[in-house]
Design an enzyme around this catalytic site. Structure first.
Site, short mmCIF file in Angstrom:
data_model
loop_
_atom_site.label_atom_id
_atom_site.label_comp_id
_atom_site.label_asym_id
_atom_site.label_seq_id
_atom_site.Cartn_x
_atom_site.Cartn_y
_atom_site.Cartn_z
N CYS A 2 0.84 -1.19 0.00
CA CYS A 2 0.00 0.00 0.00
C CYS A 2 0.87 1.24 0.00
O CYS A 2 2.07 1.19 0.24
CB CYS A 2 -0.91 0.02 1.22
SG CYS A 2 -2.00 -1.41 1.37
N GLY A 28 -0.63 0.47 -5.03
CA GLY A 28 -1.94 -0.14 -4.81
C GLY A 28 -2.99 0.44 -5.71
O GLY A 28 -3.11 1.67 -5.82
N ASN A 101 0.56 0.33 5.82
CA ASN A 101 1.19 -0.45 4.76
C ASN A 101 1.96 -1.59 5.42
O ASN A 101 2.85 -1.35 6.23
CB ASN A 101 2.15 0.43 3.95
CG ASN A 101 2.97 -0.38 2.96
OD1 ASN A 101 2.51 -1.37 2.42
ND2 ASN A 101 4.20 0.06 2.71
N GLY A 102 1.61 -2.83 5.10
CA GLY A 102 2.33 -3.95 5.68
C GLY A 102 1.40 -5.08 6.06
O GLY A 102 0.25 -5.16 5.60
N TYR A 257 11.22 -4.32 -7.40
CA TYR A 257 9.97 -4.18 -8.16
C TYR A 257 9.07 -3.05 -7.71
O TYR A 257 8.63 -2.24 -8.52
CB TYR A 257 9.20 -5.50 -8.09
CG TYR A 257 7.82 -5.45 -8.71
CD1 TYR A 257 7.65 -5.59 -10.08
CD2 TYR A 257 6.68 -5.29 -7.94
CE1 TYR A 257 6.39 -5.55 -10.67
CE2 TYR A 257 5.41 -5.25 -8.51
CZ TYR A 257 5.27 -5.39 -9.87
OH TYR A 257 4.04 -5.34 -10.45
#
Length: 504
Positions: A2, A28, A101-102, A257
């Site tokens: 995210c 996201g 995020n995570g 990435y």
């Protein structure tokens, strides 16, 4: 994975938050949300979809206030429904909103403890809501009517004591300020910066430095592992280390990435790291394939371009663009459901026949996960007339699932899991397959003398999970939740709920 952002401004922040989410959209594409604070009142807009579709003019007008946070998400533990869109809100104590995020590796234990001991109800399948309620409880037990930044830091310390996994979060308390924090291993990225205006100094916390750059903020620092950064509504900045024995161990796949190439994470340029990946991969080819017959090096757009260009330069082989990308198709790796991914590859890429016809081509990609995309791309190259098709990955084989916030599939769905490189090449249909060595990848990213990173989380490549709490039983449960069959079942359930809601 995210993207998160928080801003304390001297003027309305709705447009800046929206612009930041557009820049972080690569993290996201499933849902987006913004919460702003006007005095003591919160204004929220969130829904499924891209930021440009979620926020219309009528929504932006309603997002009033000089302080706010935002979020873009794609599903990991939760389902792809609007109920999972962030930020999340809890009214007690004080009213708190949080974007995360995570992934928490002990989410189920925490959820049980929240209900039995903290008397808190969790309404979604998202561990972000769990994280929010853990923080809220840690703040509430201090029993104060008025709080200051030290109370926030003590609550964050409580989060670190109870939560396991990889997490970076930004949160807001109405009329008080915003704050961000990062797990004690710094697995997920988080930075903060400032912007000087005629009205005064404004601050931003964000997942990546590129969000700061594009809005005119200067990067001040990465949030250190275990650290919390607090910014009051008046523009006062405070930081504090809230964890015991933090060790910086960022996820190396961010550099392979996920992150944008123009970002800097933990003092490492993502662009330079990818360039060094290409150089290291070229060195391996020169070492192990002395008599190669590569005519052209062709990148798989977009994230592999930097590595592919350096690889071509090092080998002295021409570099060319052989695929044209449709910019209006989302990132294939992020798309939920194998059927959707398979369909999207040929919609996303189209081969230029002249660059392939009667040539031996080396296709370069950032990584190979399921192998579905790589397999179809190799077939496209053959259909375009390539004589021989070789394939190189700037990363090592992905053999293990990610448990810290990247929705990599179940181990059984990873093409490299339990297979040799020769077996992978045969499945992909490549005439030769070259993977980056893990040591070379680490050295390419770390750049001795430039980075403060003590170690990387390389668990998707070597199965060594830095938090030390990932058991075979946990991975088995994760596989049951993440395989494509389970996701399709959850998707059908979500569609049924929506249909019933619309019918009522």
């Amino acid at each position: 994975m995210c993207g998160i952002v928080g801003i304390v401004g001297k003027s309305p922040v709705n447009q800046s938050l929206y612009d930041a989410l557009l820049v972080l959209q690569h993290r996201g594409q499933d849902a987006a949300g913004i919460v702003t604070c006007e005095g003591d009142r919160l204004h929220l807009r969130k829904d499924n979809g891209l930021a440009r579709d979620v926020f219309r003019t009528r929504n932006m007008i309603q997002l009033r206030g000089n302080v706010g946070i935002g979020h873009v998400r794609y599903p990991t533990a939760g389902a792809a429904s609007s109920a999972e869109a962030q930020p999340f809100y809890v009214n007690s104590p004080y009213g708190i909103v949080l974007a995360h995020n995570g992934n928490l590796t002990n989410a189920e234990d925490l959820k049980r403890d929240l209900y039995l001991e903290d008397l808190r109800h969790i309404n979604t399948e998202s561990d972000s809501e769990i994280l929010l309620n853990i923080f809220a409880h840690e703040l509430q037990i201090q029993g104060k009517l008025r709080i200051d930044e030290q109370d926030v830091f003590r609550a964050v310390a409580g989060v670190h004591r109870r939560c396991r996994g990889g997490y970076a979060a930004v949160a807001m308390i109405p009329g008080f300020g915003i704050f961000g924090f990062r797990d004690p291993h710094g697995i997920r990225p988080l930075v903060y910066g400032r912007r000087d205006t005629d009205e005064g100094t404004e601050y931003m916390i964000a997942s990546e430095s590129v969000a700061l750059d594009t809005l005119g903020f200067s990067l001040m620092a990465d949030v250190a592992p275990g650290e919390s950064v607090f910014i009051s509504v008046g523009g006062e900045l405070h930081t504090r280390q809230c964890a015991v024995s933090p060790v910086l161990s960022p996820c190396i796949f961010e550099f392979v990435y996920f992150a944008r190439p123009d970002s800097i994470i933990d003092n490492i340029s993502v662009h330079k790291a990818r360039s060094r990946m290409g150089k290291r991969l070229a060195a391996k080819i020169r070492r192990e394939w002395v008599d190669h017959d590569i005519d052209f090096v062709i990148p798989i757009p977009d994230t592999s371009r930097t590595a592919a260009l350096q690889l071509a330069n090092q080998l002295g082989v021409p570099y060319t663009e052989g695929f044209i990308k449709n910019r209006y198709i989302g990132r294939t790796f992020i798309m939920p459901g194998q059927k959707v991914r398979k369909k999207s590859v040929r919609q996303k890429l189209n081969a230029i026949d002249l660059e392939f016809k009667k040539k031996n081509v080396l296709l370069v990609d950032d990584s190979i996960v399921r192998g579905t995309t790589s397999q179809q791309i190799i077939q496209m190259a053959r259909e375009a007339g390539a004589n021989r098709v070789y394939f190189a990955s700037a990363a090592p084989p992905v053999r293990f699932p990610n448990v810290y916030g990247i929705d990599m599939p179940a181990a059984s769905e990873l093409i490299a899991h339990g297979r040799s490189e020769e077996e992978i090449a045969a499945l992909l249909g490549a005439d030769r397959l070259i993977f980056q060595d893990l040591d070379d990848l680490i050295q390419a990213v770390q750049k001795k003398g430039k980075s403060r990173v003590e170690r990387f989380d390389c668990s998707v490549f070597d199965g060594d999970y830095v938090t030390g709490d990932v058991t075979p039983a946990y991975l088995k449960q994760l596989e049951a939740n993440r395989n494509d069959g389970a996701k399709e079942t959850r998707s059908r359930h979500s569609e049924t709920v929506i249909e019933l809601h619309n019918a009522l």
